[in-house]
Write a protein that holds these residues in place. Structure first.
Motif, short mmCIF file in Angstrom:
data_model
loop_
_atom_site.label_atom_id
_atom_site.label_comp_id
_atom_site.label_asym_id
_atom_site.label_seq_id
_atom_site.Cartn_x
_atom_site.Cartn_y
_atom_site.Cartn_z
N HIS A 48 0.85 -1.20 0.00
CA HIS A 48 0.00 0.00 0.00
C HIS A 48 0.88 1.25 0.00
CE1 HIS A 48 -3.37 -2.63 0.71
NE2 HIS A 48 -2.96 -2.96 1.90
N SER A 49 1.80 1.31 -0.94
CA SER A 49 2.73 2.43 -0.98
C SER A 49 3.05 2.79 -2.41
CB SER A 49 4.00 2.09 -0.19
OG SER A 49 4.78 3.26 0.04
N SER A 50 4.00 3.74 -2.58
CA SER A 50 4.22 4.32 -3.90
C SER A 50 5.62 4.88 -4.03
CB SER A 50 3.19 5.43 -4.12
OG SER A 50 3.43 6.09 -5.34
N ALA A 51 6.15 4.83 -5.25
CA ALA A 51 7.40 5.51 -5.56
C ALA A 51 7.14 6.92 -6.09
CB ALA A 51 8.17 4.72 -6.61
N VAL B 157 -3.61 5.39 -1.59
CA VAL B 157 -2.90 5.05 -2.84
C VAL B 157 -3.98 4.61 -3.85
CG1 VAL B 157 -1.08 3.68 -3.92
CG2 VAL B 157 -0.92 4.26 -1.49
N PRO B 158 -4.61 5.58 -4.52
CA PRO B 158 -5.71 5.25 -5.44
C PRO B 158 -5.26 4.32 -6.56
CG PRO B 158 -5.58 7.62 -5.02
CD PRO B 158 -4.34 7.01 -4.45
N LEU B 159 -6.23 3.60 -7.10
CA LEU B 159 -5.94 2.58 -8.11
C LEU B 159 -5.19 3.16 -9.31
CD1 LEU B 159 -6.46 -0.44 -8.30
CD2 LEU B 159 -8.59 0.05 -9.51
N GLU B 160 -5.54 4.38 -9.72
CA GLU B 160 -4.86 4.95 -10.89
C GLU B 160 -3.38 5.19 -10.62
OE1 GLU B 160 -7.13 8.43 -8.90
OE2 GLU B 160 -7.47 6.30 -9.37
N LYS B 161 -3.04 5.54 -9.36
CA LYS B 161 -1.64 5.72 -8.99
C LYS B 161 -0.92 4.38 -8.94
CE LYS B 161 -1.56 10.13 -8.75
NZ LYS B 161 -0.76 10.88 -9.76
#
Length: 261
Positions: free
Chosen positions: A113-116, A213-217
Motif C-alpha cells: 500500500h505504498s508508492s514511488a 494510494v488510489p488505483l490509478e496511482k
C-alpha cells in the motif's frame, strides 16, 4: 549501539525487514509476521519518531532519506548484508529512499500500500492542512478520526480491535514527529526512476479501495520495474495486513520463496 527496544529480531534464515507507516510502529507487523518466522529471519523496526524511537529527532533524521540511513545503520549493527524489505505506506517511501542509496543490499522490495511517486499538488495541500490541524488541535484529536477511514468500510466493524490498536499507537506518537513526518512525506521526491532502475524483484500489494494510494496511482507505477509482481485486493483499503491478512502474507511468502529459493 542500537536500542533493542526499537526493533524485533526473530526467526532464522534469510532476512525480511518490515517498515511500518505513518503514526504506526513495529507492532503493526507483530501478528502478521509471526508465521513467517518458521522460514525467515524477521526484523521489524521502529522508524525515527515512532514507537519507541523518539530521541534525537530533527528534520534530517525525519526525512525519508534520514530514515533510510537509520534503517541502514540498524541493519549493519544486526549483521544483515542482504534483505527483502517490506514497507507499508510511509515505510514504502523509506524503502524507496533506501533503494536509491543502498540498492546492493536489497534482494527484493515490497511496496505494501505504498508508492514511488511523489505527492500530487492536491495531496501536498492536504498535508499542509493536516500540519496546521495538528499544530492547533494536537495529535489525539487528529488520530481519532484519521484511523478508521484507512480501512474499507465493510471491514471496520469486524476489525474494531485493530482500529483501536492503531489509534493507541498513533496517539503515542510525539507531536514534533507527526509534524516532521507529514512535511517529509509532502516533500519527498519522485522515485519512479529508482523503481524502474531496480535490479531486484518488486512486489506491489494494492487495495482496490485504498484512498491513500488510489488505483490509478497504482497502475502508473506497477509496470516500471524490470521484474514485478502485482496483487490487487478487492474490498481492501490501506491496511491489508489487517484487512486481508492471509492473502497479503501468502503473497509475500511466495514472493520471498521465489527470491530465496
Amino acid at each position: 549501539m542500537t536500542d533493542t527496544t526499537t526493533y524485533t529480531d526473530t526467526g532464522t534464515g534469510d532476512a525480511l525487514v518490515f517498515l511500518h507507516g505513518f503514526c504506526e510502529s513495529k507492532q503493526v507487523w507483530e501478528e502478521f509476521a509471526k508465521p513467517l518466522e518458521q522460514k525467515f529471519r524477521i526484523i521489524a523496526l521502529d522508524l525515527p519518531g515512532h514507537g519507541r524511537h523518539t530521541s534525537n529527532l530533527n528534520s534530517s533524521t525525519m526525512s525519508m532519506e534520514g530514515m533510510a540511513d537509520h534503517v541502514k545503520e540498524q541493519l549493519d549493527i544486526l549483521g544483515i548484508r542482504k534483505c527483502l524489505m517490506i514497507g507499508h505506506s510511509m515505510g514504502g517511501y523509506v524503502t524507496m529512499a533506501f533503494a536509491e542509496k543502498y540498492s546492493a543490499m536489497l534482494t527484493g522490495i515490497c511496496l505494501f500500500h505504498s508508492s514511488a511517486l511523489p505527492d500530487t499538488d492536491e495531496k501536498k495541500e492536504n498535508r499542509n492542512k493536516t500540519i496546521d490541524y495538528v499544530e492547533r488541535h494536537g495529535v489525539v484529536n487528529f488520530i481519532n478520526p484519521f484511523v478508521e477511514p484507512l480501512f474499507y468500510r465493510e471491514n471496520r466493524e469486524r476489525l474494531q480491535a485493530e482500529i483501536e490498536l492503531l489509534k493507541e499507537i498513533g496517539r503515542q506518537t510525539p507531536q514534533p514527529a507527526v509534524l516532521a513526518a507529514l512535511a517529509a512525506m509532502r516533500d519527498r521526491p519522485d522515485r519512479s526512476q529508482v523503481l524502474a532502475d531496480l535490479k531486484c524483484p518488486v512486489l506491489f500489494l494494492f487495495g482496490k479501495d485504498d484512498g491513500a494510494v488510489p488505483l490509478e496511482k497504482a497502475l502508473e507505477q506497477c509496470h516500471l520495474p524490470n521484474n514485478s509482481t502485482v496483487c490487487f485486493l478487492g474490498k481492501t483499503g490501506h491496511m491489508g495486513m489487517f484487512e486481508r491478512t492471509y492473502e497479503t502474507r501468502k503473497a509475500l511468502e511466495k514472493f520471498a520463496e521465489t527470491i530465496y529459493g
